[in-house]
Enzyme design. Sequence first.
Site, mmCIF file in Angstrom:
data_model
loop_
_atom_site.group_PDB
_atom_site.id
_atom_site.type_symbol
_atom_site.label_atom_id
_atom_site.label_comp_id
_atom_site.label_asym_id
_atom_site.label_seq_id
_atom_site.Cartn_x
_atom_site.Cartn_y
_atom_site.Cartn_z
ATOM 1 N N ASN A 46 0.844 -1.195 0.000
ATOM 2 C CA ASN A 46 0.000 0.000 0.000
ATOM 3 C C ASN A 46 0.882 1.249 0.000
ATOM 4 O O ASN A 46 1.971 1.274 0.591
ATOM 5 C CB ASN A 46 -1.011 0.005 1.152
ATOM 6 N N ALA A 50 -0.640 12.138 1.292
ATOM 7 C CA ALA A 50 -1.093 13.198 2.190
ATOM 8 C C ALA A 50 -2.503 13.671 1.843
ATOM 9 O O ALA A 50 -3.234 14.167 2.706
ATOM 10 C CB ALA A 50 -0.120 14.380 2.141
ATOM 11 N N TYR A 52 -4.796 11.660 1.155
ATOM 12 C CA TYR A 52 -5.586 10.488 1.552
ATOM 13 C C TYR A 52 -6.228 9.764 0.371
ATOM 14 O O TYR A 52 -6.053 8.563 0.197
ATOM 15 C CB TYR A 52 -6.666 10.845 2.598
ATOM 16 N N GLU A 59 -2.979 -4.573 -3.023
ATOM 17 C CA GLU A 59 -3.493 -5.490 -4.053
ATOM 18 C C GLU A 59 -3.516 -4.807 -5.418
ATOM 19 O O GLU A 59 -3.182 -5.396 -6.448
ATOM 20 C CB GLU A 59 -4.913 -5.945 -3.713
HETATM 21 N N1 THU Z 1 -5.310 -1.279 2.402
HETATM 22 C C1 THU Z 1 -4.773 -2.138 1.509
HETATM 23 O O1 THU Z 1 -3.607 -2.010 1.119
HETATM 24 N N2 THU Z 1 -5.544 -3.154 1.051
HETATM 25 C C2 THU Z 1 -6.849 -3.352 1.404
HETATM 26 O O2 THU Z 1 -7.503 -4.206 0.823
HETATM 27 C C3 THU Z 1 -7.426 -2.550 2.467
HETATM 28 C C4 THU Z 1 -6.669 -1.359 2.898
HETATM 29 C C5 THU Z 1 -4.489 -0.166 2.895
HETATM 30 C C6 THU Z 1 -4.927 1.193 2.407
HETATM 31 C C7 THU Z 1 -4.416 2.095 3.491
HETATM 32 O O3 THU Z 1 -3.084 2.442 3.194
HETATM 33 C C8 THU Z 1 -4.430 1.241 4.739
HETATM 34 O O4 THU Z 1 -4.536 -0.102 4.298
HETATM 35 C C9 THU Z 1 -5.562 1.549 5.685
HETATM 36 O O5 THU Z 1 -6.772 1.530 5.027
#
Ligand code: THU
Length: 141
Positions: A46, A50, A52, A59
């Site tokens: 992920n 900043a 958001y 994924e």
């Molecule tokens: N996140 C993912 O990388 N995959 C998901 O399926 C759910 C959420 C990340 C996005 C963000 O950086 C952090 O987790 C919190 O939501």
Amino acid sequence: MLDEAIKKQLIHLAFEARMQAYAPYSGYCVGAAVLCDDHTIFTGCNIENASYGGTVCAERTAAFKAVSEGHTHFEAIAIVGGKKDQPVNDYAFPCGICRQVLREFADPEKMTVLVATGVNDYREFLLSELLPESFGPSMLE
Ligand code: THU
């Protein structure tokens, strides 16, 4: 059917990818590894922003790396996630947007989704179980 060694390899690679997570805002670090039908593997983490809304999930990072290199048929994905600097204790399920993106590049009745807390502790689903009655490319033919 995926063999056990491939599953363990995907989970291991997802853990490695998770180490690159850029998550200064949530502190929630995710790694993913996508297996393509030609046996190539792409990993992702992920990447927060900043603003958001510019954040992208692990994924989708992995999926878009694969597609941008010409690999558009996915067979499996392994996902690991949890708070930074803490052991991964819970299964990190893919968000709704990521489920839909994976569905674009997979047969949902065949694609395996592994959510893991370790190479020996994972849960296994078909994408169709996580995204039932899905909308996909064939609808637009
Ligand atoms: N996140 C993912 O990388 N995959 C998901 O399926 C759910 C959420 C990340 C996005 C963000 O950086 C952090 O987790 C919190 O939501």
